[in-house]
Scaffold this active site. Structure first.
Site, PDB file in Angstrom:
ATOM      1  N   ARG A 176       0.621  -1.154   0.024  1.00  0.00           N
ATOM      2  CA  ARG A 176      -0.014   0.109  -0.030  1.00  0.00           C
ATOM      3  C   ARG A 176       0.901   1.401   0.052  1.00  0.00           C
ATOM      4  NH1 ARG A 176      -2.063  -3.552  -1.085  1.00  0.00           N
ATOM      5  NH2 ARG A 176      -4.084  -4.907  -0.478  1.00  0.00           N
ATOM      6  N   SER A 226     -11.607  -0.902   1.976  1.00  0.00           N
ATOM      7  CA  SER A 226     -10.987  -1.580   3.227  1.00  0.00           C
ATOM      8  C   SER A 226     -10.353  -0.317   3.808  1.00  0.00           C
ATOM      9  CB  SER A 226      -9.765  -2.466   2.676  1.00  0.00           C
ATOM     10  OG  SER A 226      -9.212  -2.816   3.722  1.00  0.00           O
ATOM     11  N   GLU A 296      -5.927   2.781   5.683  1.00  0.00           N
ATOM     12  CA  GLU A 296      -5.410   2.644   4.086  1.00  0.00           C
ATOM     13  C   GLU A 296      -6.180   3.724   3.346  1.00  0.00           C
ATOM     14  OE1 GLU A 296      -6.802  -0.893   0.824  1.00  0.00           O
ATOM     15  OE2 GLU A 296      -5.682  -1.311   2.671  1.00  0.00           O
TER      16      GLU A 296
END
Length: 307
Positions: A176, A226, A296
Site C-alpha cells: 500500500r 478497506s 489505508e
C-alpha cells in the site's frame, strides 16, 4: 470566496466546459460524503494536466487529485484550490502482451480487457473498485496479487508540471505504498506486462474471485473500501471483530456486520462520522490488543466550520 483571477487563468489553460466552480465533491466519492471544491477540473489530455499543475505551482495554489473516489474520505469543509479529476484520462490500449491504460481507467475494466485478449496477470484486480492512478499510487492488491507483480512503468507528472517516467523498480512499490506518495507525483498512465493465457481459465478465476468478494464484502452500502492496512502478523478485520466492534455506529456510519474491515454509510453518514468511527476503532483495538491500526483510506479536505 472564489478567486476570479484563478478562474480566468484556468480558462486560458483548459476549455471552459472542463471547469466547475464550488463543485460538491460528494458526487464523486463512494462514501457519498464531502464538501465542495473551489475549482474542479476534468482534463482529457496529459498536456492539460501539466499546464494546470505548472500554473498552480508557480502561483502557490494547492492541487488535489481525484480518481474514482473509492478509497478516500473528503471532509465536509471541502478542498481549497484546484481539484483535478483524472477520470477522463481513461484510454486502454493493447499491444502484444502489454496493456497501457490512462490514470482514470477503472482497473476492473483493464482486467476485463486483459481477459478479452487472453492475457493473464490482472485477474486479482477484477473486483478492485479503483482507477489505474489510484491503484499504482497505493500498489493496490487483492487475493494474492498486486500491481507490483505486473506493472512495467508509470508516466507521472511532478509538482512543477514536468513528466516523469518511472520503471517498476523506480516506483518502489511496497504494501500500500509507492514513491508516488513520497514524491507527490500523480500518475497519468501506466503500462502492464502480462502473459498469454487461456480466456476460459482467466474468466473462471475472475468468476471465483468475484463470488468470494460479493459473499464477504458489504457491497450493498456506500463505503470507502478497506479502511485499515494489514498489521504485520494480523488481519485488521479480525482484530476489529474480536474487539466486538461490528455493528458499532457513530452517526450514520457503522462497522460492517458483514466484514469488520469495512465501514458503511447506512443512514446519511458524514465524513465526520467516518473519521470519528475510525478513531474509535483504532483506540479500541489499541487498548485491547496493543496494536496500531494504520489507515489505508485517505482522509483529505478541511474540517467543517462550526456553526
Amino acid at each position: 470566496m472564489i478567486n476570479k483571477d484563478i478562474y480566468q487563468a484556468l480558462q486560458q489553460l483548459i476549455p471552459n466546459e472542463k471547469i466547475k466552480v464550488d463543485e460538491p465533491l460528494k458526487r464523486y466519492t463512494y462514501t457519498k460524503t464531502g464538501g465542495n471544491a473551489d475549482f474542479y477540473i476534468t482534463p482529457t489530455k496529459n498536456v492539460e494536466v501539466q499546464a494546470v499543475v505548472k500554473y498552480a505551482y508557480q502561483n502557490e495554489i494547492p492541487v488535489t487529485y481525484l480518481g474514482n473516489g473509492s478509497n478516500i474520505i473528503i471532509r465536509e469543509g471541502g478542498i481549497r484550490g484546484i481539484v483535478i479529476s483524472l477520470l477522463s484520462l481513461d484510454h486502454i490500449e493493447v499491444s502484444d502482451d502489454a496493456i497501457i491504460a490512462g490514470s482514470g481507467a477503472a482497473i476492473i475494466d483493464v482486467s476485463r480487457v486483459a481477459r478479452d485478449y487472453a492475457l493473464t496477470g490482472l485477474e486479482f484486480a477484477c473486483g478492485i473498485p479503483g482507477s489505474i492512478g489510484g491503484a499504482v499510487y497505493m500498489n493496490a492488491g487483492a487475493y494474492g496479487g498486486e500491481v507490483k507483480d505486473c506493472i512495467d512503468y508509470a508516466l507521472c507528472v511532478n509538482e512543477q508540471g514536468s513528466l516523469v517516467k518511472l520503471t517498476t523498480k523506480e516506483l518502489e512499490l511496497d504494501y500500500r505504498n509507492s514513491i508516488i506518495q513520497k514524491e507527490h507525483l500523480v500518475v497519468l498512465e501506466a503500462a502492464f506486462t502480462l502473459a498469454p493465457g487461456k480466456m476460459t481459465e482467466i474468466q473462471a478465476k475472475m468468476d471465483d474471485l468475484t463470488e468470494r468478494r460479493e459473499s464477504k464484502q458489504p457491497l450493498e452500502y456506500p463505503s470507502c473500501g478497506s479502511v485499515f492496512q494489514r498489521p504485520p502478523g494480523h488481519f485488521a478485520g479480525k482484530l476489529i471483530q474480536d474487539s466486538n466492534l461490528q455493528g458499532h455506529r457513530i452517526g450514520g456510519v457503522e462497522v460492517s456486520t458483514k466484514h469488520a474491515g469495512f465501514m458503511v454509510n447506512v443512514d446519511n453518514g458524514t465524513a465526520t462520522d467516518y473519521e470519528n468511527l475510525i478513531h474509535y476503532v483504532q483506540k479500541t483495538v489499541k487498548e485491547k490488543f496493543g496494536i496500531e491500526l494504520n489507515r489505508e483510506v485517505r482522509i483529505i479536505g478541511e474540517h467543517p466550520k462550526e456553526s
